[in-house]
Design an enzyme around this catalytic site. Structure first.
Site: not given
Ligand code: GRF
Length: 188
Positions: A13, A83-84, A86, A100, A102
């Site tokens: 998203s 999800m890794r 760097i 990034n 978060h």
């Molecule tokens: C988000 O909550 C972001 O902050 C975190 O992972 C999620 C990714 O959501 N790092 P999306 O895939 O962008 O919907």
């Protein structure tokens, strides 16, 4: 025109919000999970996708070298649910051009389950942070932060609220960074 690459692993998203806010500037999506919904979003938007599992490569260095080759010179790398961690290869090439997002008020609630951790903690400390990427998980200089006020008991509603704030904060921050940086600064 300034160019942005997005690295993502999941739903996408944030990727889509960026792609729509910066039409023509998001030049590539890098995804480490074949089958992730973000790949569908990119295809629908006509954005180039490079999707490969790291397992296809000898090691992390080989994987990141392949990313480097395909991404090339860009002004900004946006991690959006990537999800890794760097590694040194991308860190050396792009340094502080990597940011990034978060879903917490860092340094509170680092890691992959930030929203759930904050919810279960019960202190109502909700928010979103955008920070530069370093080898440390959810570390790096904080560039922008926004608090999310929620006092209900529905974690899905909280999550939706946080995602809304993520999309607008990411767009605002990227706009600001693109304005501040010159392309020359990010060449290898
Ligand atoms: C988000 O909550 C972001 O902050 C975190 O992972 C999620 C990714 O959501 N790092 P999306 O895939 O962008 O919907």
């Amino acid at each position: 025109m300034k160019r942005i690459a997005v690295l993502a692993s999941g739903s996408g998203s944030n990727f889509e919000a960026l792609a729509e806010a910066f039409p023509g500037q998001v030049s590539i999506l890098v995804c480490d999970r074949p089958g992730a919904m973000v790949v569908e979003r990119a295809s629908r938007l006509g954005i180039t996708v490079w999707v490969h599992s790291p397992r296809e490569f000898a090691d992390k260095q080989a994987y990141e070298e392949a990313i480097l080759k395909i991404v090339g010179t860009v002004d900004l790398i946006c991690l959006a649910g990537y999800m890794r961690l760097i590694g040194p290869t991308l860190q050396a090439a792009y340094g502080d051009r990597m940011i990034n997002i978060h879903p917490s008020l860092l340094p509170l609630y680092k890691g992959a389950h930030a929203i759930r951790d904050a919810f279960e903690d019960g202190r109502g400390q909700y928010g979103v942070t955008i920070h530069r990427v370093t080898p440390e998980l959810d570390g790096g200089e904080i560039l922008a932060q926004r608090r999310v006020v929620y006092d209900g008991r529905d974690i899905d509603a909280l999550e939706a609220k946080i995602h809304d704030v993520e999309h607008s904060l990411y767009i605002e921050t990227v706009k600001k960074l693109l304005h501040e940086t010159s392309t020359d600064q990010c060449k290898r």
